[in-house]
Design an enzyme around this catalytic site. Structure first.
Site, PDB file in Angstrom:
ATOM      1  N   ARG A 169      18.845  10.274   3.608  1.00  0.00           N
ATOM      2  CA  ARG A 169      17.912   9.247   4.055  1.00  0.00           C
ATOM      3  C   ARG A 169      18.588   8.232   4.976  1.00  0.00           C
ATOM      4  O   ARG A 169      17.917   7.584   5.777  1.00  0.00           O
ATOM      5  CB  ARG A 169      17.271   8.566   2.849  1.00  0.00           C
ATOM      6  CG  ARG A 169      18.218   7.805   1.963  1.00  0.00           C
ATOM      7  CD  ARG A 169      17.642   7.546   0.576  1.00  0.00           C
ATOM      8  NE  ARG A 169      17.586   8.776  -0.212  1.00  0.00           N
ATOM      9  CZ  ARG A 169      17.097   8.823  -1.454  1.00  0.00           C
ATOM     10  NH1 ARG A 169      16.628   7.731  -2.032  1.00  0.00           N
ATOM     11  NH2 ARG A 169      17.073   9.974  -2.106  1.00  0.00           N
ATOM     12  N   LYS A 213      29.296  15.921  -6.151  1.00  0.00           N
ATOM     13  CA  LYS A 213      28.443  16.862  -6.863  1.00  0.00           C
ATOM     14  C   LYS A 213      29.280  17.738  -7.796  1.00  0.00           C
ATOM     15  O   LYS A 213      30.468  17.964  -7.529  1.00  0.00           O
ATOM     16  CB  LYS A 213      27.736  17.795  -5.871  1.00  0.00           C
ATOM     17  CG  LYS A 213      26.746  17.153  -4.933  1.00  0.00           C
ATOM     18  CD  LYS A 213      26.164  18.206  -4.000  1.00  0.00           C
ATOM     19  CE  LYS A 213      25.203  17.598  -2.992  1.00  0.00           C
ATOM     20  NZ  LYS A 213      23.942  17.189  -3.634  1.00  0.00           N
TER      21      LYS A 213
END
Length: 503
Positions: A347, A273
């Site tokens: 996920r 990020k």
């Protein structure tokens, strides 16, 4: 260390104006262009007239977050009367407006020892809302204040006495409030202090006798075939954990499974990020925090519903063994997944949790995760995205969330999304098209929800996914009973669901 005082809730059936306290809190609202006190304040006619004239003199509007301080009101034992705005219009229910008003007042009373709340609450729901709002609005997280800030940090309001609150209701409200506060504390804790091992330790310590806790370390995760959690956590020196919480009261005929995303820090992995995007990534375990806290509250309330919770904990880092785009991992249950973006790690850990939960054949599975920035783009910072395979369960949770103040909105899961997860090198890949990102993530999760019966035609277990990426953490100005930082959402929704299932 800063003052760690926590606001307590006290019941009373006495006249609010006669109670000895530092402050009496009442409400005012604008109707037909005039600001007036809300009925139920408990003031004498003379005192009410005095307050009314003072509000007019100060130019009070009766709007949200408005707080007016008045002193020297005859007939009121408290030296301070604090008038908080209660908006007459807006989509929120009256209970939620009262909850927010109580929260705003409690924030304004930081440092006070005792305040009486008489905002015009009448029904049991409204009384409970005022109690919740006062205790949650007063919340502060000062554990890590050092020498420079400890002396100046204001302590929380010591005691909130709520008009009309009974002893039993006070106990129930305290259980829910304490759970929300625990979730907030977990999320607000710095990632060098809270990581998978210490997160698990905190849950074990807090669980008590009613909730059984089992902790799976990396060796056990490998033994159990939880490749999603292991893959995400393999780049960190701090190994992943799966924490399984079990509450099984006698007589329960419904079984609720909860699955929470517990990424204690998310660097993005090799798909790293930007630095600015990492600053709040301690909050990426907000789903697991809310699931853990809700399970404890359900047990403390003694609700007759079985609950099994799966907290999927890992730290997503860039170490020597970090997962790569193009890797293929084998999930719990044997399905293989091609990794496309290591910053879509949530996920993967949730898939293992959903597969595990399905093996118990519960009546319903609810997962909670700070899963996608796409949900923030779609619904903003304050609204939970709700998706699932069962319309009735999805809509029930959405309704309950909005009733308790965890604003939520149901989203679809269009059938055309699933083919975008196809790949020639594994059973599926874990990302699809960039558009509809929240629904793409939910569609991936649905692949790991088991069936409710035998045979190819059996339906899946009823399942709902809550994407809390927006409301889990407030980076902006405090509002209502929401401080800056962790919100503790959707603890109250999960407790309300358990109540509903328990009948």
């Amino acid at each position: 260390m800063a003052d760690a005082r926590r606001t307590t809730l006290s019941p009373t059936d006495q006249a609010p104006a006669a109670l000895e306290a530092d402050a009496l809190v009442v409400a005012a609202t604008k109707t037909d262009g005039t600001v007036a006190l809300v009925e139920g304040h408990g003031l004498s006619d003379e005192a009410a007239d005095h307050v009314q004239q003072s509000l007019a003199a100060f130019g009070a509007e009766g709007g949200a977050e408005e707080v007016t301080r008045l002193t020297g009101i005859d007939g009121v034992s408290a030296p301070l009367v604090l008038v908080v705005g209660l908006p007459a219009k807006g989509p929120a229910t009256r209970a939620e407006k009262l909850r927010r008003a109580a929260g705003a007042a409690a924030r304004a009373l930081a440092g006070k020892d005792k305040a009486v709340f008489a905002l015009g609450q009448s029904s049991e729901d409204e009384v409970a809302a005022v109690a919740e709002g006062a205790a949650l609005g007063a919340y502060t997280f000062s554990v890590h204040h050092g020498v420079g800030k400890a002396d100046s940090a204001k302590a929380e309001l010591g005691e909130a006495v709520v008009a009309g609150l009974g002893a039993e209701a006070a106990t129930a409200a305290t259980a829910v409030v304490d759970a929300v506060r625990y979730a907030r504390d977990l999320v607000n804790t710095p990632p060098n202090v809270l990581y998978p091992e210490t997160f698990a330790d905190s849950v074990v310590e807090r669980a008590g006798d009613a909730v059984q806790v089992e902790v799976w370390d990396p060796a056990r995760l490998e033994q159990e075939g939880c490749g999603g959690i292991l893959g995400v956590g393999q780049g960190s020196a701090r190994g992943p954990r799966m924490v399984i919480m079990s509450y099984a009261p006698e007589g329960a005929d419904k079984h609720l499974a909860l699955v929470g995303k517990g990424i204690t820090f998310d660097s993005g992995g090799l798909c790293i990020k930007p630095g600015a995007s990492m600053v709040t990534m301690k909050m990426d375990m907000g789903g697991a925090a809310s699931v853990a806290a809700a399970t404890l509250a359900i047990a403390e309330l003694g609700l007759p519903v079985k609950v099994t919770a799966y907290l999927c904990m890992a730290e997503n880092m860039t170490g020597d063994l970090a997962q790569r785009p193009g890797d293929v991992v084998t999930m719990r249950g044997g399905r293989t997944v091609e990794i496309i973006n290591t910053d879509a790690e949530g996920r993967l850990v949730m898939a293992d949790g959903l597969a595990l939960a399905s093996e118990q054949s519960p009546d319903a599975i609810v997962d909670v995760a700070t899963l996608t920035g796409a949900c923030i783009i779609a619904l903003g910072d304050r609204t939970v995205g709700v998706m699932g395979n069962d319309d009735e369960l999805r809509d029930t949770i959405t309704r309950l969330a909005n009733e308790v103040g965890d604003t939520a909105w149901a989203l679809p899961m269009p059938e055309e999304i699933r083919p975008t997860l196809d790949t020639p090198v594994a059973d599926l890949k874990h990302t699809g098209e960039r558009s509809a990102g929240a629904m793409v993530a939910a569609t991936f999760l649905q692949e790991f929800v088991g069936k409710a019966g035998e045979g190819e035609d059996a339906d899946q277990i009823p399942w709902t996914h809550l994407d809390i990426a927006g409301p889990a953490f407030n980076e902006k100005t405090p509002w209502g009973y929401q401080p800056k930082g962790a919100s503790g959402q959707p603890v109250r929704t999960l407790v309300a669901l358990a109540r509903s299932m328990a009948g």
